[in-house]
Write an enzyme that holds these catalytic residues in place. Structure first.
Site, short mmCIF file in Angstrom:
data_model
loop_
_atom_site.label_atom_id
_atom_site.label_comp_id
_atom_site.label_asym_id
_atom_site.label_seq_id
_atom_site.Cartn_x
_atom_site.Cartn_y
_atom_site.Cartn_z
N THR A 1 45.13 29.75 43.15
CA THR A 1 43.95 30.56 42.80
C THR A 1 43.70 30.49 41.29
O THR A 1 44.66 30.46 40.52
CB THR A 1 44.19 32.02 43.23
OG1 THR A 1 44.36 32.04 44.65
CG2 THR A 1 43.04 32.93 42.86
N ASP B 1 49.36 25.40 41.99
CA ASP B 1 48.79 26.68 41.56
C ASP B 1 48.76 26.75 40.04
O ASP B 1 49.47 26.00 39.36
CB ASP B 1 49.64 27.83 42.14
CG ASP B 1 48.88 29.15 42.22
OD1 ASP B 1 47.77 29.24 41.65
OD2 ASP B 1 49.39 30.08 42.86
N ALA C 1 48.93 29.30 36.36
CA ALA C 1 49.82 30.35 35.85
C ALA C 1 49.21 30.94 34.59
O ALA C 1 48.35 30.32 33.94
CB ALA C 1 51.20 29.79 35.54
N ASP C 2 49.66 32.14 34.25
CA ASP C 2 49.17 32.80 33.03
C ASP C 2 50.07 32.52 31.84
O ASP C 2 49.61 32.47 30.71
CB ASP C 2 49.04 34.30 33.28
CG ASP C 2 48.05 34.58 34.40
OD1 ASP C 2 46.88 34.22 34.22
OD2 ASP C 2 48.46 35.07 35.45
N LYS D 1 52.42 35.18 36.67
CA LYS D 1 51.22 34.90 37.45
C LYS D 1 50.59 36.22 37.88
O LYS D 1 51.23 37.26 37.83
CB LYS D 1 51.57 34.07 38.69
CG LYS D 1 51.80 32.60 38.36
CD LYS D 1 52.02 31.74 39.60
CE LYS D 1 50.96 31.81 40.63
NZ LYS D 1 49.57 31.56 40.14
N GLY E 1 44.68 36.72 38.08
CA GLY E 1 43.54 36.80 39.01
C GLY E 1 43.80 37.78 40.15
O GLY E 1 42.96 37.93 41.05
N GLU F 1 50.28 34.37 46.43
CA GLU F 1 50.75 33.18 45.70
C GLU F 1 52.28 33.07 45.79
O GLU F 1 52.82 31.97 45.95
CB GLU F 1 50.33 33.25 44.24
CG GLU F 1 48.82 33.05 44.06
CD GLU F 1 48.35 33.29 42.63
OE1 GLU F 1 47.31 32.75 42.28
OE2 GLU F 1 49.00 34.04 41.88
#
Ligand code: 5RP
Length: 221
Positions: A25, A80, A82-83, A93, A96, A102
């Site tokens: 996402t 995926d 990641a932050d 993560k 969002g 996730e």
């Protein structure tokens, strides 16, 4: 080509015929999903499992064949975003708000590839507030308990309204500043009553694909 696009698209090289693929996402995974859709149109034979309602909608619009997690024993590969990513490939993560799905999908996957732009790479996790998904009941108590871990804990809001996750839970964003021991913190948070899951992904990642603004991509394993 932008850094997120570079990283997101590169990961699709690892997607092979016959695979069950977890779809991440966010704005980097978006490029992965677009590229997978293009390859599906060209004949790539996969079935995918989305990690959020947003990703499910996108995958359906792009005609990517989907399968539910209940129907499969495992997932071959998940890609995926990641932050934050540290040198040990541990992650924050959930920026969002999709961290629970996730993490379930990542845990069921034989391989997890994370796609990020350079700005997500950090020496220590914790500058990005750690998202923690909590149940509605006793939310204030859970928030106080999180604050006892020496962070600033804030209930996430969106357009003035309290944010609700895809699982109909709240998200608390916990500003730690610097997380010294991610594994330990993940265990402490996940043992707290009312917590569904923390956004710390520890020792789950097999590969990180990092794009930069010069159009280069580096691969960390
Ligand atoms: C969503 C996530 C995302 O993967 C994360 O927020 C990164 O997003 P983006 O690629 O848009 O920067 O964890 O819950």
């Amino acid at each position: 080509m932008k850094a997120k696009q570079m990283a997101g698209e590169r990961a699709v090289e690892y997607v092979k015929d016959g695979m069950i693929v977890g779809l991440g996402t966010g704005s980097t995974a978006y490029w992965t999903i677009q590229k997978i859709a293009q390859k599906v149109k060209e004949g790539l034979d996969i079935r995918a499992i989305p990690t959020s309602r947003e990703t499910k909608k996108l995958a359906e619009e792009l005609d990517i064949p989907l399968v539910s997690l209940a129907e499969v024993k495992h997932i071959d590969l998940t890609i995926d975003g990641a932050d934050e990513v540290n040198r040990d490939l541990n992650l924050i993560k959930g920026g969002g708000g999709a961290l629970v799905r996730e993490k379930i999908v990542a845990f069921a996957s034989k391989k997890l590839i994370i796609v990020v732009d350079q700005s997500k790479m950090v020496d220590a996790l914790g500058t990005f507030p750690l998202p923690v998904e909590i149940v509605h009941f006793g939310a204030n108590q859970t928030l106080f308990n999180l604050e006892k871990l020496k962070c600033q804990a804030k209930l996430r809001r969106e357009d003035e309204e309290i944010f609700n996750s895809d699982n109909d839970n709240y998200i608390v964003d916990c500003q730690f500043g610097q997380i010294e021991a991610p594994e330990q913190l993940n265990t402490i948070i996940n043992n707290m009553p009312g917590v569904v899951e923390s956004g710390l992904f520890v020792e789950m990642t097999d590969m990180v694909i990092v794009g930069n603004n010069q159009g280069e991509v580096s691969i960390l394993k």
